[in-house]
Scaffold this active site. Structure first.
Site, PDB file in Angstrom:
ATOM      1  CG  HIS A 216       7.206   7.953   5.832  1.00 54.74           C
ATOM      2  ND1 HIS A 216       7.145   7.626   4.500  1.00 54.74           N
ATOM      3  CD2 HIS A 216       5.987   7.661   6.346  1.00 54.74           C
ATOM      4  CE1 HIS A 216       5.934   7.170   4.210  1.00 54.74           C
ATOM      5  NE2 HIS A 216       5.211   7.178   5.308  1.00 54.74           N
TER       6      HIS A 216
ATOM      7  NE  ARG B 155      -1.320   2.510   2.854  1.00 52.78           N
ATOM      8  CZ  ARG B 155      -0.885   3.672   3.320  1.00 52.78           C
ATOM      9  NH1 ARG B 155      -0.926   4.743   2.551  1.00 52.78           N
ATOM     10  NH2 ARG B 155      -0.388   3.770   4.525  1.00 52.78           N
ATOM     11  CG  ASP B 156       2.795   4.614   2.973  1.00 56.51           C
ATOM     12  OD1 ASP B 156       2.641   5.425   2.039  1.00 56.51           O
ATOM     13  OD2 ASP B 156       3.105   4.963   4.118  1.00 56.51           O
TER      14      ASP B 156
ATOM     15  CG  HIS C 250       2.955   5.058   9.111  1.00 58.91           C
ATOM     16  ND1 HIS C 250       2.638   3.995   8.285  1.00 58.91           N
ATOM     17  CD2 HIS C 250       3.333   6.066   8.287  1.00 58.91           C
ATOM     18  CE1 HIS C 250       2.817   4.349   7.017  1.00 58.91           C
ATOM     19  NE2 HIS C 250       3.243   5.610   6.990  1.00 58.91           N
TER      20      HIS C 250
ATOM     21  CB  CYS D  53       2.286  10.737   1.542  1.00 62.29           C
ATOM     22  SG  CYS D  53       0.600  11.362   1.441  1.00 62.29           S
TER      23      CYS D  53
HETATM   24 MG    MG Z   1       3.028   6.708   5.086  1.00 68.81          MG
END
Ligand code: MG
Length: 309
Positions: A206, A12-13, A204, A237
């Site tokens: 990054h 997904r991400d 979450h 994103c």
């Molecule tokens: Mg993300």
């Protein structure tokens, strides 16, 4: 050994922001490799407008074909009520619903306001209960926003409290969407009363500014026991300028296991899964393990002899 759950978000991400769109076949191959590496909870798809995020246009097709095995759970991400309805119809095991911490990011990411998203959360909660699906709330840009800058911890706590009044949250995730958080900030936010009291907390991170692994350990210190990551360090994103990849699963797992945390994931297999999906979308893996290998090495290196005469 203490245990921590890794939520693998590469399908997904990881893939949503790549220039080259991975085929449905490549996504399914990735999911197989992730399961082989030990992943048990996989954020497989998002249910978003295909014109805005073309890489996720085949979400239903992916969910129709993922291997259904005992103990493997698939998460679908949704940004609104329509997305949640699609996720339920597509047969996900859990839904991850996103509400940003700031008004500016709600507008950029979801073209709406936080108040409307809270209303939508209230509207979807009974649907999810009827379908017996777990609901995660992710507060996006919880540690900093690309548009409005610093995010006040009070604001995050307020969103969480408002959301908890409207829906039964199985899990609360705080997302450093653009990778600007630092460890002290992470520990402090997760330790706040409104947030600490949630039984399921997830983080979450990054790797934009190379604080993700330090942040992961800070989250563990605050009692968090679920961490998102993406093989190959893929990710970003589409609506957050400057956001780089997710923390690489192989790097995170390696560091955690060296620190006495059991993850259930094999770092070497995760590295290989990352290599394969990166090749499919024609980028290089962005992970330390892909570049340098694991430590200690599986086979001892031969000692080079230098002739200094
Ligand atoms: Mg993300």
């Amino acid at each position: 050994m203490r245990t921590v759950e890794i939520v693998e978000v590469s399908p997904r991400d990881g893939l949503q922001n790549e220039q080259r769109i991975a085929s449905t076949e490549a996504k399914l191959d990735l999911v197989d490799r992730l399961i082989e590496a030990g992943a048990r909870r996989i954020e497989a798809v998002s249910f978003v407008h295909p014109k805005l995020v073309p890489a996720m246009a085949d979400a239903e097709a992916v969910m129709a074909r993922v291997p259904r095995r005992d103990g493997i759970r698939y998460i679908g991400l949704a940004l609104n009520e329509r997305g949640v309805r699609r996720a339920i119809d597509a047969g996900v095991d859990e839904v991850n619903f996103v509400i940003p911490a700031t008004e500016a990011f709600a507008l950029a990411n979801q073209n709406t306001t936080r108040a409307r998203l809270l209303d939508e959360l209230a509207a979807v909660a009974p649907l999810l209960q009827d379908a017996r699906l777990g609901l995660t709330l992710t507060v996006a840009v919880a540690f900093g926003c690309p548009f409005s800058g610093e995010v006040a911890p009070d604001e995050v706590a307020r969103i969480v409290a408002e959301a908890a009044r409207r829906a039964e949250l199985a899990e609360l995730a705080l997302a450093d969407t653009i990778g600007c958080a630092v460890p002290g900030q992470v520990e402090a936010l997760f330790a706040r009363d409104a947030i600490r009291t949630h039984t399921g907390r997830r983080a979450h991170f990054h790797e934009t500014r190379h604080t993700a692994i330090a942040n992961a350990f800070a989250a563990l210190s605050a009692g968090v026991r679920a961490l998102d990551s993406s093989v190959g360090g893929l990710g970003g994103c589409p609506f957050a300028p400057g956001a780089a990849g997710n923390v690489a699963t192989e790097d995170l797992v390696w560091a955690l296991e060296r620190g006495g945390w059991a993850t259930g994931i094999d770092a070497g297999s995760a590295t290989e899964a990352g290599r394969a999906i990166c090749a499919a979308v024609e980028v290089s893996p962005r992970s330390g393990l892909a570049a340098a290998g694991t430590f200690p090495p599986a086979t001892p290196l031969e000692v080079p002899r230098q002739d200094h005469r």
